[in-house]
Design a protein around this motif. Structure first.
Motif, PDB file in Angstrom:
ATOM      1  N   TYR A 369       0.834  -1.210   0.000  1.00  0.00           N
ATOM      2  CA  TYR A 369       0.000   0.000   0.000  1.00  0.00           C
ATOM      3  C   TYR A 369       0.865   1.255   0.000  1.00  0.00           C
ATOM      4  O   TYR A 369       0.634   2.194  -0.766  1.00  0.00           O
ATOM      5  CB  TYR A 369      -0.912  -0.020   1.227  1.00  0.00           C
ATOM      6  CG  TYR A 369      -1.882   1.142   1.308  1.00  0.00           C
ATOM      7  CD1 TYR A 369      -3.051   1.161   0.553  1.00  0.00           C
ATOM      8  CD2 TYR A 369      -1.635   2.223   2.149  1.00  0.00           C
ATOM      9  CE1 TYR A 369      -3.941   2.214   0.633  1.00  0.00           C
ATOM     10  CE2 TYR A 369      -2.522   3.288   2.236  1.00  0.00           C
ATOM     11  CZ  TYR A 369      -3.668   3.271   1.479  1.00  0.00           C
ATOM     12  OH  TYR A 369      -4.549   4.327   1.554  1.00  0.00           O
ATOM     13  N   ASN A 370       1.888   1.289   0.836  1.00  0.00           N
ATOM     14  CA  ASN A 370       2.745   2.476   0.929  1.00  0.00           C
ATOM     15  C   ASN A 370       3.654   2.629  -0.279  1.00  0.00           C
ATOM     16  O   ASN A 370       4.089   3.742  -0.595  1.00  0.00           O
ATOM     17  CB  ASN A 370       3.573   2.423   2.212  1.00  0.00           C
ATOM     18  CG  ASN A 370       2.770   2.836   3.438  1.00  0.00           C
ATOM     19  OD1 ASN A 370       2.631   4.012   3.739  1.00  0.00           O
ATOM     20  ND2 ASN A 370       2.209   1.854   4.144  1.00  0.00           N
ATOM     21  N   LYS A 371       3.952   1.510  -0.965  1.00  0.00           N
ATOM     22  CA  LYS A 371       4.801   1.594  -2.155  1.00  0.00           C
ATOM     23  C   LYS A 371       4.067   2.172  -3.363  1.00  0.00           C
ATOM     24  O   LYS A 371       4.686   2.406  -4.403  1.00  0.00           O
ATOM     25  CB  LYS A 371       5.368   0.216  -2.497  1.00  0.00           C
ATOM     26  CG  LYS A 371       6.600  -0.140  -1.666  1.00  0.00           C
ATOM     27  CD  LYS A 371       7.312  -1.359  -2.226  1.00  0.00           C
ATOM     28  CE  LYS A 371       8.635  -1.601  -1.515  1.00  0.00           C
ATOM     29  NZ  LYS A 371       9.367  -2.748  -2.060  1.00  0.00           N
ATOM     30  N   LYS A 372       2.764   2.392  -3.225  1.00  0.00           N
ATOM     31  CA  LYS A 372       2.041   3.063  -4.308  1.00  0.00           C
ATOM     32  C   LYS A 372       2.555   4.488  -4.505  1.00  0.00           C
ATOM     33  O   LYS A 372       2.409   5.062  -5.589  1.00  0.00           O
ATOM     34  CB  LYS A 372       0.538   3.071  -4.009  1.00  0.00           C
ATOM     35  CG  LYS A 372      -0.117   1.703  -4.084  1.00  0.00           C
ATOM     36  CD  LYS A 372      -1.611   1.801  -3.812  1.00  0.00           C
ATOM     37  CE  LYS A 372      -2.289   0.437  -3.924  1.00  0.00           C
ATOM     38  NZ  LYS A 372      -3.744   0.523  -3.668  1.00  0.00           N
ATOM     39  N   ILE A 373       3.127   5.061  -3.439  1.00  0.00           N
ATOM     40  CA  ILE A 373       3.753   6.378  -3.542  1.00  0.00           C
ATOM     41  C   ILE A 373       5.241   6.129  -3.689  1.00  0.00           C
ATOM     42  O   ILE A 373       5.920   5.741  -2.739  1.00  0.00           O
ATOM     43  CB  ILE A 373       3.477   7.247  -2.294  1.00  0.00           C
ATOM     44  CG1 ILE A 373       1.996   7.180  -1.916  1.00  0.00           C
ATOM     45  CG2 ILE A 373       3.908   8.679  -2.558  1.00  0.00           C
ATOM     46  CD1 ILE A 373       1.060   7.655  -2.984  1.00  0.00           C
ATOM     47  N   SER A 374       5.766   6.332  -4.873  1.00  0.00           N
ATOM     48  CA  SER A 374       7.158   5.984  -5.152  1.00  0.00           C
ATOM     49  C   SER A 374       8.133   6.930  -4.458  1.00  0.00           C
ATOM     50  O   SER A 374       7.773   8.043  -4.049  1.00  0.00           O
ATOM     51  CB  SER A 374       7.412   6.012  -6.664  1.00  0.00           C
ATOM     52  OG  SER A 374       7.316   7.335  -7.162  1.00  0.00           O
ATOM     53  N   GLY A 375       9.381   6.488  -4.360  1.00  0.00           N
ATOM     54  CA  GLY A 375      10.426   7.298  -3.748  1.00  0.00           C
ATOM     55  C   GLY A 375      10.624   8.647  -4.413  1.00  0.00           C
ATOM     56  O   GLY A 375      10.731   9.672  -3.728  1.00  0.00           O
ATOM     57  N   PRO A 376      10.694   8.715  -5.762  1.00  0.00           N
ATOM     58  CA  PRO A 376      10.864  10.012  -6.422  1.00  0.00           C
ATOM     59  C   PRO A 376       9.740  11.007  -6.115  1.00  0.00           C
ATOM     60  O   PRO A 376       9.990  12.217  -6.047  1.00  0.00           O
ATOM     61  CB  PRO A 376      10.885   9.651  -7.912  1.00  0.00           C
ATOM     62  CG  PRO A 376      11.394   8.250  -7.944  1.00  0.00           C
ATOM     63  CD  PRO A 376      10.831   7.597  -6.720  1.00  0.00           C
ATOM     64  N   VAL A 377       8.506  10.509  -5.958  1.00  0.00           N
ATOM     65  CA  VAL A 377       7.398  11.406  -5.616  1.00  0.00           C
ATOM     66  C   VAL A 377       7.534  11.888  -4.177  1.00  0.00           C
ATOM     67  O   VAL A 377       7.382  13.080  -3.881  1.00  0.00           O
ATOM     68  CB  VAL A 377       6.039  10.711  -5.844  1.00  0.00           C
ATOM     69  CG1 VAL A 377       4.894  11.593  -5.337  1.00  0.00           C
ATOM     70  CG2 VAL A 377       5.830  10.396  -7.316  1.00  0.00           C
ATOM     71  N   LEU A 378       7.835  10.958  -3.251  1.00  0.00           N
ATOM     72  CA  LEU A 378       8.040  11.350  -1.852  1.00  0.00           C
ATOM     73  C   LEU A 378       9.190  12.343  -1.723  1.00  0.00           C
ATOM     74  O   LEU A 378       9.159  13.244  -0.877  1.00  0.00           O
ATOM     75  CB  LEU A 378       8.334  10.112  -0.997  1.00  0.00           C
ATOM     76  CG  LEU A 378       7.140   9.226  -0.634  1.00  0.00           C
ATOM     77  CD1 LEU A 378       7.620   7.973   0.098  1.00  0.00           C
ATOM     78  CD2 LEU A 378       6.142   9.981   0.222  1.00  0.00           C
ATOM     79  N   ASP A 379      10.197  12.176  -2.551  1.00  0.00           N
ATOM     80  CA  ASP A 379      11.359  13.059  -2.509  1.00  0.00           C
ATOM     81  C   ASP A 379      10.992  14.497  -2.854  1.00  0.00           C
ATOM     82  O   ASP A 379      11.681  15.436  -2.449  1.00  0.00           O
ATOM     83  CB  ASP A 379      12.422  12.545  -3.491  1.00  0.00           C
ATOM     84  CG  ASP A 379      13.830  12.775  -2.971  1.00  0.00           C
ATOM     85  OD1 ASP A 379      14.000  12.852  -1.740  1.00  0.00           O
ATOM     86  OD2 ASP A 379      14.752  12.868  -3.792  1.00  0.00           O
ATOM     87  N   ARG A 380       9.911  14.666  -3.614  1.00  0.00           N
ATOM     88  CA  ARG A 380       9.485  15.997  -4.028  1.00  0.00           C
ATOM     89  C   ARG A 380       8.517  16.640  -3.033  1.00  0.00           C
ATOM     90  O   ARG A 380       8.031  17.748  -3.273  1.00  0.00           O
ATOM     91  CB  ARG A 380       8.833  15.918  -5.415  1.00  0.00           C
ATOM     92  CG  ARG A 380       9.845  15.702  -6.539  1.00  0.00           C
ATOM     93  CD  ARG A 380       9.152  15.303  -7.832  1.00  0.00           C
ATOM     94  NE  ARG A 380      10.070  15.357  -8.975  1.00  0.00           N
ATOM     95  CZ  ARG A 380      10.938  14.418  -9.308  1.00  0.00           C
ATOM     96  NH1 ARG A 380      11.024  13.312  -8.560  1.00  0.00           N
ATOM     97  NH2 ARG A 380      11.711  14.547 -10.353  1.00  0.00           N
ATOM     98  N   ILE A 381       8.219  15.942  -1.958  1.00  0.00           N
ATOM     99  CA  ILE A 381       7.323  16.470  -0.926  1.00  0.00           C
ATOM    100  C   ILE A 381       8.175  17.003   0.225  1.00  0.00           C
ATOM    101  O   ILE A 381       9.027  16.297   0.761  1.00  0.00           O
ATOM    102  CB  ILE A 381       6.335  15.398  -0.452  1.00  0.00           C
ATOM    103  CG1 ILE A 381       5.414  14.995  -1.611  1.00  0.00           C
ATOM    104  CG2 ILE A 381       5.510  15.911   0.732  1.00  0.00           C
ATOM    105  CD1 ILE A 381       4.462  13.874  -1.297  1.00  0.00           C
ATOM    106  N   ASP A 382       7.946  18.240   0.632  1.00  0.00           N
ATOM    107  CA  ASP A 382       8.782  18.904   1.630  1.00  0.00           C
ATOM    108  C   ASP A 382       8.468  18.453   3.055  1.00  0.00           C
ATOM    109  O   ASP A 382       9.369  18.275   3.868  1.00  0.00           O
ATOM    110  CB  ASP A 382       8.602  20.425   1.550  1.00  0.00           C
ATOM    111  CG  ASP A 382       8.803  20.967   0.149  1.00  0.00           C
ATOM    112  OD1 ASP A 382       9.779  21.691  -0.050  1.00  0.00           O
ATOM    113  OD2 ASP A 382       7.988  20.681  -0.741  1.00  0.00           O
ATOM    114  N   ILE A 383       7.176  18.312   3.361  1.00  0.00           N
ATOM    115  CA  ILE A 383       6.745  18.053   4.737  1.00  0.00           C
ATOM    116  C   ILE A 383       5.898  16.791   4.777  1.00  0.00           C
ATOM    117  O   ILE A 383       4.918  16.668   4.039  1.00  0.00           O
ATOM    118  CB  ILE A 383       5.932  19.241   5.293  1.00  0.00           C
ATOM    119  CG1 ILE A 383       6.782  20.510   5.311  1.00  0.00           C
ATOM    120  CG2 ILE A 383       5.409  18.935   6.687  1.00  0.00           C
ATOM    121  CD1 ILE A 383       6.011  21.757   5.709  1.00  0.00           C
ATOM    122  N   ILE A 384       6.298  15.852   5.630  1.00  0.00           N
ATOM    123  CA  ILE A 384       5.510  14.636   5.845  1.00  0.00           C
ATOM    124  C   ILE A 384       5.200  14.547   7.336  1.00  0.00           C
ATOM    125  O   ILE A 384       6.116  14.557   8.169  1.00  0.00           O
ATOM    126  CB  ILE A 384       6.276  13.385   5.387  1.00  0.00           C
ATOM    127  CG1 ILE A 384       6.601  13.493   3.889  1.00  0.00           C
ATOM    128  CG2 ILE A 384       5.469  12.120   5.670  1.00  0.00           C
ATOM    129  CD1 ILE A 384       7.467  12.367   3.359  1.00  0.00           C
TER     130      ILE A 384
END
Length: 502
Positions: A369-384
């Motif tokens: 489920y969490n891998k649906k959001i890929s690393g490159p996309v997460l990398d472009r998000i500033d705040i989690i």
């Protein structure tokens, strides 16, 4: 001699001047209207609307073959805004109307009324930029857009008969008065004062609004992710004049300027939306949600439920602030500088990590489920951030929560610092600070560099993530009204960027 007058065609956000030429062969035994010049279906159908509009307005349609040429002939023309110039050209060619240097835009109804068309503001701004000196005629229904543009001889009419009376000098009409771009308003219906607790999430969203940073909220169902996201417009700073014009041009082009009030965009598409709906495209390469959210907020609820190709397609607009839609017949680049706010559950059932609920998912389900959001996309998000459910005592607490107005005042103060800092550059917020200029505007002391180095080694941060942390640190320092970035600013920024590694 053929009649000639000016008009435009709008493709994407690009306005191209065209010339409408009308010639009448009165000796022809074929009584018809032939429109040439690579017009789309709406343009080809205009001859039927024009015929009925002329007759129902009291004008006799000329006998013979009418040829309408839309020059240049190799440029595709689309839309119904060419109805009015075609009708005026026919009246000029038949001698009913005096020949004048005018540029006309508008769709005709069968009874001769002039209907509103899309792209009026975009067109008028273009004409103002090139210092067009002729008379410009637009539909009265587009009067609100016409009043936003200065420097043109601009007239608005409701019927075809009024246009004829004006050009022939029978009736004197007043030009459109300039009223300027109306100021953008605040979204006041939803307020952070209604949100109990959630101090960490509110702080993160305040930082995001101040620096225009992207945010991902993780949390169990009912923890308040959507409620928080929908209140973000209430703490956003007012749009500058340039931002307002950019937004209005987009909404004018797509025909969405229906309200008399202007707000910073907030778009919230459903998770079943296609990549064409989100990014843009189709046969006519129309703009998508990323463009409609330009200078505003794009809220993607249930983020992992969006199609994989949709999520991955966000990479370019998140990084570059533009999106290029390429089709066989055209390639158009739209602006897409938005603040992404995404919300997701931690697992399919939503209870993973909740100390008071049992998660029914297997480890494989959680990872998938969490891998649906890929690393490159997460990398472009500033705040989690992790959004926790409120405790019972928090829910019924009588302590007043901070209002959106109080938070917005701090955000505005931080944004004004950024406006002054980046004056003369082509960006105005910390999130858009280029890697090339990072070292110029951001300097860390030794202790701050040490903690950033430790975080980089522990969490294996990419270069992009390090840049994000530096930009976040700068925004946190601006909210703190500090010229220097301190250790606590860097530590807080690291905390927000490394949540996905925990």
């Amino acid at each position: 001699m053929p009649a000639k007058l000016s008009s435009v065609t709008v493709v994407g956000l690009n306005v191209t001047p065209i010339e409408v030429e009308v010639d009448i062969d009165r000796k022809s035994i074929i009584h018809d209207v032939d429109i040439v010049g690579l017009g789309d279906t709406a343009v080809k159908e205009s001859k039927k609307r024009v015929k009925s509009a002329l007759r129902n307005s009291g004008f006799k349609f000329p006998q013979g073959k009418v040829v309408v040429n839309l020059a240049p002939a190799d440029l595709k023309k689309e839309g119904s805004l060419l109805d009015l110039p075609i009708a005026v050209g026919i009246l000029q060619a038949s001698g009913v109307l005096q020949r004048a240097d005018i540029l006309a835009l508008g769709e005709l109804s069968l009874d001769g009324k002039i209907r509103s068309v899309r792209g009026i503001l975009t067109t008028l701004l273009f004409l103002s930029e090139i210092h067009y000196e002729g008379i410009v005629v637009v539909p009265e229904e587009n009067l609100r857009e016409a009043q936003m543009v200065d420097g043109l001889k601009l007239y608005a009419f409701a019927e075809l008969k009024e246009v004829v009376e004006f050009i022939n000098g029978v009736v004197k009409y007043e030009p459109v008065s300039f009223r300027g771009i109306p100021p953008a308003e605040y979204e006041s219906e939803l307020d952070f004062a209604d949100v109990k607790g959630q101090a960490v999430a509110k702080r993160a969203l305040e930082i995001a609004a101040a620096g225009f940073h992207n945010v991902l909220m993780r949390g169990s169902p009912g923890s308040g992710k959507t409620m928080l996201a929908r209140r973000i417009p209430s703490i956003m700073p007012p749009m500058t004049d340039d931002e307002t014009i950019e937004v209005l041009k987009i909404y004018s082009t797509v025909g969405m300027m229906n309200s008399n009030r202007i707000f910073r965009p907030f778009r919230s598409p459903h998770h079943t939306a296609s990549s064409v709906a989100i990014i843009g495209g189709g046969n006519d390469a129309k703009p998508g949600e990323v463009t409609l959210a330009h200078n505003g907020v794009l809220f993607l609820d249930e983020f992992p439920e969006f199609r994989r190709d949709v999520i991955e397609a966000l990479r370019q607009p998140l990084e570059e602030g533009t999106v290029t839609v390429a089709r066989a017949k055209m390639t158009i680049t739209y602006p897409a500088r938005f603040m992404l706010v995404a919300a997701m559950n931690p697992c399919p059932c939503g209870n993973y990590g909740d100390p008071k609920a049992v998660c029914s998912c297997t480890p494989y389900d959680i990872i998938r489920y969490n891998k649906k959001i890929s690393g490159p996309v997460l990398d472009r998000i500033d705040i989690i951030i992790q959004v926790q459910k409120m405790e019972f005592d928090e829910y019924f607490s009588k302590q007043a929560s901070e209002s959106s107005n109080e938070i917005r005042n701090r955000v505005i103060a931080a944004r004004e610092i950024q406006y002054r800092r980046y004056a003369g550059y082509n960006f105005s917020t910390n999130s858009k600070l280029s890697s090339k200029l990072l070292r110029h505007f951001i300097q860390l002391d030794d202790r701050s560099e040490d903690i950033l180095k430790l975080a980089t080694m522990k969490f294996n941060l990419s270069n992009r993530s390090i840049d994000k942390i530096l930009r976040l640190s700068r925004t946190i320092a601006d909210l703190d009204k500090s010229d220097r970035i301190k250790l606590n600013h860097v530590a807080e920024a690291i905390q927000y960027k490394t949540q996905d590694h925990l």
